[in-house]
Design a protein around this motif. Structure first.
Motif, PDB file in Angstrom:
ATOM      1  N   ASN A  96       0.854  -1.185   0.000  1.00 11.63           N
ATOM      2  CA  ASN A  96       0.000   0.000   0.000  1.00 11.63           C
ATOM      3  C   ASN A  96       0.893   1.239   0.000  1.00 11.63           C
ATOM      4  O   ASN A  96       1.703   1.430   0.895  1.00 11.63           O
ATOM      5  CB  ASN A  96      -0.903   0.019   1.237  1.00 11.63           C
ATOM      6  N   SER A  98      -0.194   4.524  -0.131  1.00 11.70           N
ATOM      7  CA  SER A  98      -0.986   5.729   0.120  1.00 11.70           C
ATOM      8  C   SER A  98      -0.141   6.822   0.762  1.00 11.70           C
ATOM      9  O   SER A  98       0.706   6.549   1.609  1.00 11.70           O
ATOM     10  CB  SER A  98      -2.163   5.406   1.035  1.00 11.70           C
ATOM     11  N   GLU A 101      -4.170   8.624   4.448  1.00 11.17           N
ATOM     12  CA  GLU A 101      -5.124   7.540   4.683  1.00 11.17           C
ATOM     13  C   GLU A 101      -5.684   7.669   6.090  1.00 11.17           C
ATOM     14  O   GLU A 101      -4.936   7.934   7.048  1.00 11.17           O
ATOM     15  CB  GLU A 101      -4.436   6.185   4.525  1.00 11.17           C
ATOM     16  N   CYS A 104      -7.824   2.808   5.749  1.00 13.72           N
ATOM     17  CA  CYS A 104      -7.334   1.911   4.693  1.00 13.72           C
ATOM     18  C   CYS A 104      -7.924   0.513   4.826  1.00 13.72           C
ATOM     19  O   CYS A 104      -7.300  -0.416   5.363  1.00 13.72           O
ATOM     20  CB  CYS A 104      -5.813   1.831   4.681  1.00 13.72           C
TER      21      CYS A 104
END
Length: 273
Positions: A96, A98, A101, A104
């Protein structure tokens, strides 16, 4: 993102790195475009499977063309939610990337499918999974590559937890009953707090935020209060429906609809007959 194995019993497993969150590929693409070529050069048996659509997808396509990574980088495009699980279980490691966030959900889904999670340390992500199920990294290419290499090393050495065990751990964390109970506690705590008068709120703003900033916030609070008074004049409280407590034997629903109790008694009588 996720890593899955391939190869025979005497060969180290290949890794399939999958980003299967169906969101758009936005600022995360900049990180991926640096991670993919670096790791594919180090690990020839590493495969990236990337799901999602967005205006920056063309960047990943250009990276794939520039480094001739057609065999190890697969762009799936947008995924329907029903297909996410089938893609996730092909991998061992979920990445991930991101930059911002709150919670998530994607990493919870990945861990529930038995994948080791590698993620940026942003927002509320560190609170979502225990340390044994997630490798947290800074939102940079260097840090994420180090985190992925750590996960790949654990994968090849057999140090990762079995997918079934990861799933059994994660499924105890989040249930609808648990979420409802925690939400109810928040509402109860807020409902039990004292409502400060307007002058006390202004005093607290000025004393906590400083003489200049506090006065600005206090002015904004006064303007908001006046706007609320105007709205309550336009739509008085008396014409707004009030929600009633419809649960329990002594609730408003039972008092307003006694026939439901009578109906229940009639049903019980019919059963005895």
């Amino acid at each position: 993102m996720a890593c899955s194995g391939g190869g025979g019993p005497d060969q180290p497993p290949s890794a399939t790195l999958s980003h299967v969150s169906p969101g758009s590929l936005s600022t995360r693409t900049d990180l991926l475009s640096g991670i993919i070529p670096e790791l594919c050069q180090k690990y020839p048996d590493l495969n990236f499977v990337i799901g999602g659509e967005g205006p920056k997808r063309i960047i990943l396509e250009e990276v794939r063309e520039r480094y001739q990574l057609h065999d190890r980088v697969h762009l799936l495009g947008a995924l329907e939610h029903k297909d996410v699980r089938n893609v996730l279980v092909q991998g061992h490691i979920f990445l991930n990337t991101s930059l911002t966030e709150a919670f998530c959900m994607a990493i919870v889904e990945a861990a529930s499918c038995g994948l080791q999670v590698v993620s940026t340390r942003v927002g509320g992500i560190p609170e979502v999974l225990p340390e044994s199920l997630i490798i947290l990294c800074e939102p940079s290419v260097k840090s994420l590559c180090e985190g992925l290499e750590k996960a790949i090393s654990q994968l090849k050495s057999g140090a990762l937890l079995p997918p079934e065990k990861i799933h059994n751990i994660v499924k105890t964390f989040y249930t609808w009953r648990n979420v409802a109970e925690r939400t109810e506690k928040v509402y109860d705590r807020v409902a039990g707090e004292a409502v400060l008068s307007m002058d006390k709120r202004l005093d607290r703003l000025i004393s906590h935020c400083g003489p200049v900033t506090g006065c600005i916030f206090a002015l904004l609070a006064v303007l908001n209060f006046l706007f609320l008074v105007f709205l309550r004049w336009v739509t008085p409280d008396s014409i707004i429906d009030v929600a009633v407590d419809a649960t329990g034997p002594r609730a408003a629903w039972a008092r307003q609809h006694p026939c439901s109790k009578k109906g229940g008694e009639n049903n019980e009588m019919s059963k005895t007959r």
